[in-house]
Write a protein that holds these residues in place. Structure first.
Motif, mmCIF file in Angstrom:
data_model
loop_
_atom_site.group_PDB
_atom_site.id
_atom_site.type_symbol
_atom_site.label_atom_id
_atom_site.label_comp_id
_atom_site.label_asym_id
_atom_site.label_seq_id
_atom_site.Cartn_x
_atom_site.Cartn_y
_atom_site.Cartn_z
ATOM 1 N N VAL A 245 -6.236 -18.578 26.780
ATOM 2 C CA VAL A 245 -7.687 -18.727 26.665
ATOM 3 C C VAL A 245 -8.036 -20.206 26.592
ATOM 4 O O VAL A 245 -7.226 -21.036 26.158
ATOM 5 C CB VAL A 245 -8.228 -17.988 25.423
ATOM 6 C CG1 VAL A 245 -7.970 -16.493 25.534
ATOM 7 C CG2 VAL A 245 -7.629 -18.544 24.133
ATOM 8 N N PRO A 246 -9.239 -20.590 27.020
ATOM 9 C CA PRO A 246 -9.647 -21.996 26.953
ATOM 10 C C PRO A 246 -9.642 -22.515 25.527
ATOM 11 O O PRO A 246 -9.836 -21.757 24.561
ATOM 12 C CB PRO A 246 -11.066 -21.971 27.533
ATOM 13 C CG PRO A 246 -11.131 -20.729 28.354
ATOM 14 C CD PRO A 246 -10.259 -19.730 27.647
ATOM 15 N N ASP A 247 -9.446 -23.813 25.387
ATOM 16 C CA ASP A 247 -9.354 -24.403 24.057
ATOM 17 C C ASP A 247 -10.626 -24.240 23.242
ATOM 18 O O ASP A 247 -10.591 -24.226 22.019
ATOM 19 C CB ASP A 247 -9.007 -25.895 24.177
ATOM 20 C CG ASP A 247 -7.552 -26.112 24.554
ATOM 21 O OD1 ASP A 247 -6.732 -25.222 24.274
ATOM 22 O OD2 ASP A 247 -7.239 -27.176 25.123
ATOM 23 N N GLY A 248 -11.746 -24.109 23.902
ATOM 24 C CA GLY A 248 -13.003 -23.970 23.169
ATOM 25 C C GLY A 248 -13.250 -22.592 22.611
ATOM 26 O O GLY A 248 -14.222 -22.378 21.873
ATOM 27 N N SER A 249 -12.380 -21.642 22.903
ATOM 28 C CA SER A 249 -12.620 -20.242 22.517
ATOM 29 C C SER A 249 -12.656 -20.054 21.011
ATOM 30 O O SER A 249 -13.409 -19.218 20.501
ATOM 31 C CB SER A 249 -11.544 -19.341 23.121
ATOM 32 O OG SER A 249 -11.569 -19.392 24.524
ATOM 33 N N LEU A 250 -11.848 -20.807 20.290
ATOM 34 C CA LEU A 250 -11.754 -20.593 18.850
ATOM 35 C C LEU A 250 -13.092 -20.867 18.164
ATOM 36 O O LEU A 250 -13.497 -20.127 17.261
ATOM 37 C CB LEU A 250 -10.658 -21.495 18.270
ATOM 38 C CG LEU A 250 -10.095 -21.128 16.895
ATOM 39 C CD1 LEU A 250 -8.665 -21.639 16.768
ATOM 40 C CD2 LEU A 250 -10.938 -21.741 15.779
ATOM 41 N N LEU A 251 -13.809 -21.896 18.608
ATOM 42 C CA LEU A 251 -15.108 -22.200 18.010
ATOM 43 C C LEU A 251 -16.233 -21.395 18.643
ATOM 44 O O LEU A 251 -17.225 -21.078 17.982
ATOM 45 C CB LEU A 251 -15.412 -23.689 18.139
ATOM 46 C CG LEU A 251 -14.603 -24.627 17.233
ATOM 47 C CD1 LEU A 251 -15.013 -26.071 17.468
ATOM 48 C CD2 LEU A 251 -14.779 -24.262 15.758
ATOM 49 N N ALA A 252 -16.092 -21.062 19.922
ATOM 50 C CA ALA A 252 -17.166 -20.362 20.615
ATOM 51 C C ALA A 252 -17.274 -18.900 20.199
ATOM 52 O O ALA A 252 -18.364 -18.330 20.179
ATOM 53 C CB ALA A 252 -16.947 -20.452 22.128
ATOM 54 N N ALA A 253 -16.146 -18.292 19.852
ATOM 55 C CA ALA A 253 -16.145 -16.867 19.521
ATOM 56 C C ALA A 253 -16.695 -16.627 18.120
ATOM 57 O O ALA A 253 -16.664 -17.512 17.261
ATOM 58 C CB ALA A 253 -14.721 -16.325 19.608
ATOM 59 N N SER A 254 -17.197 -15.423 17.912
ATOM 60 C CA SER A 254 -17.600 -15.033 16.563
ATOM 61 C C SER A 254 -16.364 -14.985 15.673
ATOM 62 O O SER A 254 -15.314 -14.484 16.086
ATOM 63 C CB SER A 254 -18.275 -13.656 16.591
ATOM 64 O OG SER A 254 -19.437 -13.687 17.384
#
Length: 276
Positions: A245-254
């Motif tokens: 998954v893209p690196d930004g997923s951790l902050l973007a996801a609920s």
């Protein structure tokens, strides 16, 4: 796949058996992870104690298949998988063996004996230790006082050392550990939240008990090449290519904790083969 590692970091890993990557994850990402982990009922319900020889205990939860929860998004992030891909021998896809949330609480968190991860995983009949590695991501600060990891620099080049049962743990032959310490450096791996330690499956490591008033929490994810098929392992996670998954997923996801029904290991499932 892109890797955040420099050529020097890859060389350091090959020489020393480990490399520290400062701030691989941001403080915002780690704070979000810690907030979720502390209130995660599934983690709490599936955590168990492992005692050291003195009776002190460390708590851990271990699972195999990484999901879309906050832990899985970290484990499957491009920066993590890309770095592991750059370090492991071979060229087959990177897979996830298991992850564990380590919780070493103030004053009661126990020590871990000297061991190699492959000292356990050998029993699962993986044949190629160079195709396996672990990544410890510090969730809280790791210091000498709260029982940070200790490693013997270069000890991965010794190959697998015999291991035997020590209380509820499995430890490496103290004779070989002593010989290693005669000729190699002992390193205390002190980490800030968000720092990551990548280490070879044959690197000798241990940790002291937590004698401080501060918790030491970390997330450890263990990886394997798909080509390194085990012959005595029930979970298929270790030979299932990761969906990165893209690196930004951790902050973007609920923010989400572990889903019910996740494939946790119980203590009866033989923690001695899985530890960190």
């Amino acid at each position: 796949m892109n890797s955040p590692l420099t050529a020097k970091q890859i060389t350091d890993y090959q020489r020393d058996g480990y490399v520290i990557v400062p701030a691989l994850f941001s403080r915002e990402e780690i704070d979000k992870l810690f907030e979720v982990a502390r209130s995660d009922a599934a983690i709490s319900d599936n955590s168990y104690d492992v005692r050291d020889e003195s009776g002190k205990r460390s708590k851990l939860a271990l699972w195999f298949t990484p999901g879309d929860d906050i832990y899985g998004l970290l484990t499957r992030s491009e920066r993590m998988v890309g770095a592991v891909d750059a370090l492991l021998g071979g060229s087959a896809p990177v897979c996830h063996f298991h992850s564990k949330l380590m919780q070493k609480e103030p004053f009661v968190g126990g020590a871990w004996e000297w061991h190699q991860d492959y000292g356990y995983w050998y029993k699962n009949e993986f044949l190629f230790p160079d195709q396996m590695a672990s990544v410890m991501v510090a969730i809280t600060e790791a210091t000498r006082e709260n029982g940070c990891l200790q490693v013997i620099r270069g000890s991965h080049k010794m190959g697998r050392v015999e291991h035997g049962k020590t209380g509820e743990q499995v430890g490496a032959s103290i004779r070989y550990v002593s010989l290693a310490l005669d000729v190699m450096d002992l390193v205390y791996v002190e980490l800030k939240p968000g720092d990551a330690l990548f280490f070879h499956s044959n690197l000798l490591h241990r940790s002291d008990a937590n004698v401080s008033p501060v918790s030491r929490w970390s997330l450890i994810s263990c990886y394997n090449r798909q080509s390194n098929k085990p012959f005595n392992e029930a979970s298929s996670s270790c030979i299932t290519p990761l969906e990165v998954v893209p690196d930004g997923s951790l902050l973007a996801a609920s923010a989400a904790g572990m889903a019910k029904g996740a494939d946790f290991l119980t203590k009866e499932g033989d923690v001695t083969l899985r530890e960190e």
